[in-house]
Design an enzyme around this catalytic site. Structure first.
Site, PDB file in Angstrom:
ATOM      1  CE1 TYR A  60     -68.617 -32.107   3.859  1.00  0.00           C
ATOM      2  CE2 TYR A  60     -70.316 -33.762   3.480  1.00  0.00           C
ATOM      3  CZ  TYR A  60     -69.560 -32.694   3.034  1.00  0.00           C
ATOM      4  OH  TYR A  60     -69.729 -32.210   1.765  1.00  0.00           O
ATOM      5  CD1 TRP A 112     -74.988 -36.446  -0.517  1.00  0.00           C
ATOM      6  CD2 TRP A 112     -75.400 -35.324   1.360  1.00  0.00           C
ATOM      7  NE1 TRP A 112     -74.187 -35.331  -0.501  1.00  0.00           N
ATOM      8  CE2 TRP A 112     -74.422 -34.622   0.638  1.00  0.00           C
ATOM      9  CE3 TRP A 112     -75.832 -34.807   2.588  1.00  0.00           C
ATOM     10  CZ2 TRP A 112     -73.855 -33.437   1.086  1.00  0.00           C
ATOM     11  CZ3 TRP A 112     -75.275 -33.628   3.033  1.00  0.00           C
ATOM     12  CH2 TRP A 112     -74.298 -32.954   2.283  1.00  0.00           C
ATOM     13  NE  ARG A 114     -74.842 -31.053  -1.555  1.00  0.00           N
ATOM     14  CZ  ARG A 114     -76.033 -31.353  -1.021  1.00  0.00           C
ATOM     15  NH1 ARG A 114     -76.854 -30.378  -0.656  1.00  0.00           N
ATOM     16  NH2 ARG A 114     -76.402 -32.597  -0.850  1.00  0.00           N
ATOM     17  CG  HIS A 138     -70.884 -28.741  -5.207  1.00  0.00           C
ATOM     18  ND1 HIS A 138     -72.242 -28.985  -5.218  1.00  0.00           N
ATOM     19  CD2 HIS A 138     -70.325 -29.790  -4.574  1.00  0.00           C
ATOM     20  CE1 HIS A 138     -72.483 -30.152  -4.637  1.00  0.00           C
ATOM     21  NE2 HIS A 138     -71.337 -30.663  -4.233  1.00  0.00           N
ATOM     22  CE  LYS A 155     -74.701 -35.488  -8.123  1.00  0.00           C
ATOM     23  NZ  LYS A 155     -73.422 -35.325  -7.452  1.00  0.00           N
ATOM     24  NE  ARG A 172     -76.520 -32.066  -5.023  1.00  0.00           N
ATOM     25  CZ  ARG A 172     -77.236 -32.757  -4.143  1.00  0.00           C
ATOM     26  NH1 ARG A 172     -78.479 -32.376  -3.869  1.00  0.00           N
ATOM     27  NH2 ARG A 172     -76.733 -33.817  -3.555  1.00  0.00           N
TER      28      ARG A 172
END
Length: 178
Positions: free
Chosen positions: A147, A138, A115, A112, A54, A27
């Site tokens: 995805y 994640w 990413r 972003h 994050k 990020r």
């Protein structure tokens, strides 16, 4: 111009911070806060400390050749920070990003989105969703499921599990199976 074609090539050659983003999926804040003390060229890894990501967890970031090239391109500009702009640590991607997008003829594209591009490229090239989840940091599998539609090839073997041994005896599809 599409996001995966010449524009992406233009950015990766001209803008190391973008090249690093496309190579690592990090990020913007993770990239802009990256310190040289957190980069190990010999092991080809960088570390994001807890509290700098994050989700709050730290993680290791494997560095592929493109990421190494991006870092080597900015090495020596500052003793502490990896990515600088006009002699100062980059705080955000702002006007320079917008100018680059305009020059490349790209509209409605956020930093972003690099990413998302990185994650899409991974899945389209065979990276499993579990690997992608770990690479991207994640916490939940649901976040990487967006995805999954990009790599249906892995479902071919699952679909073949219930195939019957059918023999094609003619090109007339109404009578070809027995």
């Amino acid at each position: 111009m599409n996001y995966f074609g010449q524009s992406a090539l233009f950015w990766t050659v001209e803008v190391p911070v973008v090249q690093f983003a496309l190579a690592t999926g990090c990020r913007m804040t993770e990239i802009l806060r990256l310190e040289w003390s957190r980069v190990d060229f010999d092991r080809r890894v960088s570390w994001l400390d807890p509290g700098t990501t994050k989700n709050g967890d730290g993680r290791g970031v494997p560095l592929n050749r493109d990421a190494i090239l991006a870092l080597r391109g900015v090495q020596g500009q500052h003793d502490r920070w990896c990515f600088m702009y006009k002699g100062k640590r980059m705080e955000a991607i702002g006007s320079a990003w917008k100018r680059s997008l305009k020059r490349a003829g790209i509209e409605k594209f956020r930093f972003h989105d690099l990413r998302h591009t990185w994650a899409s490229w991974h899945v389209m090239n065979g990276t499993s969703l579990q690997e992608l989840m770990e690479l991207g940091g994640w916490k939940s599998y649901e976040m990487v499921l967006r995805y999954a539609h990009l790599a249906l090839e892995h479902l071919s073997s699952a679909a073949a599990r219930i195939e019957r041994g059918l023999e094609i005896v003619t090109n007339d599809v109404t009578i070809s199976l027995r």
